[in-house]
Design an enzyme around this catalytic site. Structure first.
Site, mmCIF file in Angstrom:
data_model
loop_
_atom_site.group_PDB
_atom_site.id
_atom_site.type_symbol
_atom_site.label_atom_id
_atom_site.label_comp_id
_atom_site.label_asym_id
_atom_site.label_seq_id
_atom_site.Cartn_x
_atom_site.Cartn_y
_atom_site.Cartn_z
ATOM 1 N N PHE A 133 0.836 -1.197 0.000
ATOM 2 C CA PHE A 133 0.000 0.000 0.000
ATOM 3 C C PHE A 133 0.878 1.257 0.000
ATOM 4 O O PHE A 133 1.936 1.267 0.635
ATOM 5 C CB PHE A 133 -0.919 0.000 1.218
ATOM 6 C CG PHE A 133 -1.993 1.041 1.154
ATOM 7 C CD1 PHE A 133 -3.085 0.867 0.318
ATOM 8 C CD2 PHE A 133 -1.910 2.195 1.909
ATOM 9 C CE1 PHE A 133 -4.080 1.834 0.235
ATOM 10 C CE2 PHE A 133 -2.897 3.164 1.838
ATOM 11 C CZ PHE A 133 -3.986 2.988 1.007
ATOM 12 N N ASP A 210 1.396 -5.275 8.221
ATOM 13 C CA ASP A 210 0.273 -4.386 7.987
ATOM 14 C C ASP A 210 -0.970 -5.271 7.873
ATOM 15 O O ASP A 210 -1.077 -6.084 6.959
ATOM 16 C CB ASP A 210 0.502 -3.584 6.698
ATOM 17 C CG ASP A 210 -0.641 -2.622 6.391
ATOM 18 O OD1 ASP A 210 -1.779 -2.879 6.815
ATOM 19 O OD2 ASP A 210 -0.397 -1.617 5.699
ATOM 20 N N TYR A 235 -11.425 0.765 10.213
ATOM 21 C CA TYR A 235 -12.624 1.256 9.536
ATOM 22 C C TYR A 235 -13.049 0.380 8.371
ATOM 23 O O TYR A 235 -14.036 0.684 7.699
ATOM 24 C CB TYR A 235 -12.428 2.700 9.051
ATOM 25 C CG TYR A 235 -11.149 2.959 8.284
ATOM 26 C CD1 TYR A 235 -11.007 2.592 6.958
ATOM 27 C CD2 TYR A 235 -10.077 3.587 8.908
ATOM 28 C CE1 TYR A 235 -9.840 2.837 6.259
ATOM 29 C CE2 TYR A 235 -8.900 3.845 8.222
ATOM 30 C CZ TYR A 235 -8.786 3.471 6.903
ATOM 31 O OH TYR A 235 -7.619 3.715 6.216
ATOM 32 N N LYS A 236 -12.337 -0.701 8.092
ATOM 33 C CA LYS A 236 -12.730 -1.597 7.013
ATOM 34 C C LYS A 236 -13.643 -2.688 7.582
ATOM 35 O O LYS A 236 -14.800 -2.435 7.877
ATOM 36 C CB LYS A 236 -11.494 -2.181 6.343
ATOM 37 C CG LYS A 236 -10.545 -1.130 5.744
ATOM 38 C CD LYS A 236 -9.362 -1.783 5.058
ATOM 39 C CE LYS A 236 -8.292 -0.777 4.674
ATOM 40 N NZ LYS A 236 -8.760 0.202 3.673
ATOM 41 N N ARG A 384 -12.326 -3.914 -7.426
ATOM 42 C CA ARG A 384 -12.333 -4.783 -6.248
ATOM 43 C C ARG A 384 -13.755 -5.021 -5.757
ATOM 44 O O ARG A 384 -14.535 -4.085 -5.603
ATOM 45 C CB ARG A 384 -11.502 -4.170 -5.115
ATOM 46 C CG ARG A 384 -10.045 -3.990 -5.444
ATOM 47 C CD ARG A 384 -9.216 -3.634 -4.202
ATOM 48 N NE ARG A 384 -9.756 -2.490 -3.476
ATOM 49 C CZ ARG A 384 -9.207 -1.989 -2.372
ATOM 50 N NH1 ARG A 384 -8.123 -2.548 -1.863
ATOM 51 N NH2 ARG A 384 -9.739 -0.943 -1.765
#
Length: 415
Positions: A133, A210, A235-236, A384
């Site tokens: 990322f 991560d 928050y995912k 995605r």
């Protein structure tokens, strides 16, 4: 009859889904314009009780108790919520996880602490991969520039991810720190956590994982792996809300040895002494810097209650079933239209989302959003499908994939 067959299959899968009732525990859009939400791997839905919890927090802990709430409970929240995350999601014993800051800030803190400690052993390299990322890459590039370190890049295949063999070839006597994502943000590739951790340790390096795309979707066992450090967002799949605080894990054996670089008053041994000099607190609290984001932990706690109720293994089983259904739909509906399944087909090496690849997906994604079907787009040419096990139904997946098929056809017709 393909659509009818998949619709019927989705109904059967939903009827047999042990987590089906969890869908009612989330808020539904008031405008009723949502057809299918495929972006839970970017922002999870709020649980239905979040408005009430936030109101109660505002009225009682903030409005009634005011500053007294800091002494009565708030100062303990970063470590208390961290311990819940550790137990429910991370495979971490108490006292090793804290909730604070953003993923980027925590990544900087832990990485700097690691490379500074390793400098005493003459280790000058950070191992990372080209497909991680952007925040991870940027932070590590900045640390290397600050500390005069060398970056050793692993060329990762964006359709898979970093493999154990690549890591073994990259690490060596100069390795100070290796940083990888457990689940690749583009392809959804699920890395070999224990194997890669052992390979880095065999070379004498430290490892930071991560967990942004695995926390709350894929079981993690940081203690069992022997991991040194980890960061992740909430928050995912953990539904903490936009900007909710991140998590940091530091194995107990590193407490008192690794010193993070952002010295703030909350991380001091006696925060309220307000005295000269910085003496870090004992344990995981030393990795906190400034005032913790207390209000933002309220939605996270609501989501953790659901995780505790059903268990991470059941969540993973539903995630696998959802992504396998996505791939079956893609093979029938989209592959004939030139779409490639760019995620691993083996569930053992696949996280919680499926990436599809085709020219034109940027424009197609925008068209889908206008129709209430919400995937997300990632270069190069990747769309995605992020399915959240607690809030996504199989029927929702089928309807969304039908809409994606139609959007591809419409796009091609307009060319």
């Amino acid at each position: 009859m393909v659509d009818e067959d998949f619709t019927a299959e989705a109904a059967v899968l939903d009827a047999g889904d042990p987590l089906a009732a969890m869908r009612d525990r989330f808020l539904s859009p008031q405008g009723n314009d949502l057809v299918a939400y495929f972006d839970g791997n970017s922002l999870g839905r709020p649980t239905a009780d979040v408005p009430q919890r936030l109101a109660e927090f505002t009225e009682r802990l903030w409005g009634d108790r005011l500053i007294r709430s800091w002494d009565e409970q708030w100062l303990d929240w970063p470590a208390r919520v961290g311990d819940r995350l550790g137990a429910l999601v991370l495979g971490a014993a108490p006292g090793q996880t804290v909730v604070a800051d953003s993923t980027t800030v925590l990544l900087y803190k832990l990485s700097r602490a690691a490379v500074d400690a390793q400098a005493a052993h003459g280790r000058t390299e950070i191992v990372l991969d080209t497909d991680n990322f952007p925040t991870d890459r940027y932070v590590l590039e900045g640390i290397a520039a600050e500390r005069g370190l060398t970056l050793r890049w692993i060329e990762a295949d964006p359709t898979t991810g970093v493999t154990l063999e690549q890591v073994r070839e990259a690490v060596g006597p100069e390795t100070a720190l290796a940083v990888f994502s457990h689940v690749a943000y583009r392809s959804g590739f699920l890395a070999d956590g224990p194997g890669i951790t052992a390979a880095v340790h065999d070379a004498g390096g430290l490892i930071l994982w991560d967990l942004c795309h695995s926390g709350g979707s894929v079981p993690v066992a940081l203690d069992e792996w022997g991991a040194d450090l980890a960061v992740g967002c909430t928050y995912k799949y953990l539904n903490g809300g936009p900007g909710s605080p991140a998590l940091a894990y530091v194995a107990t054996r590193h407490h008192g040895h690794l010193r993070q670089p952002i010295w703030g008053w909350i991380g001091r041994k006696d925060a309220f002494e307000m005295g000269p000099g910085y003496d870090p607190a004992d344990g995981i609290r030393s990795f906190i810097s400034g005032t913790p984001p207390i209000l933002a932990m309220v939605p996270l706690e609501a989501s953790l209650d659901l995780v505790e109720e059903v268990g991470i293994e059941a969540i993973r089983a539903k995630s696998v079933a959802l992504t396998e259904f996505v791939i079956r739909l893609a093979d029938q509906l989209l592959v004939p239209l030139g779409v490639e399944v760019a995620s691993p087909r083996d569930a053992a090496t696949r996280g919680g989302h499926v990436t599809l690849r085709r020219k034109g997906f940027r424009e197609i994604t925008a068209a889908l959003w206008a129709q209430g079907v919400i995937p997300d787009y990632r270069d190069p040419d990747g769309l995605r499908i992020g399915v959240s096990p607690l809030s996504t139904s199989f029927a929702e997946v089928a309807v969304g994939m039908f809409a994606l098929r139609d959007a591809v056809v419409d796009h091609d017709t307009a060319q």
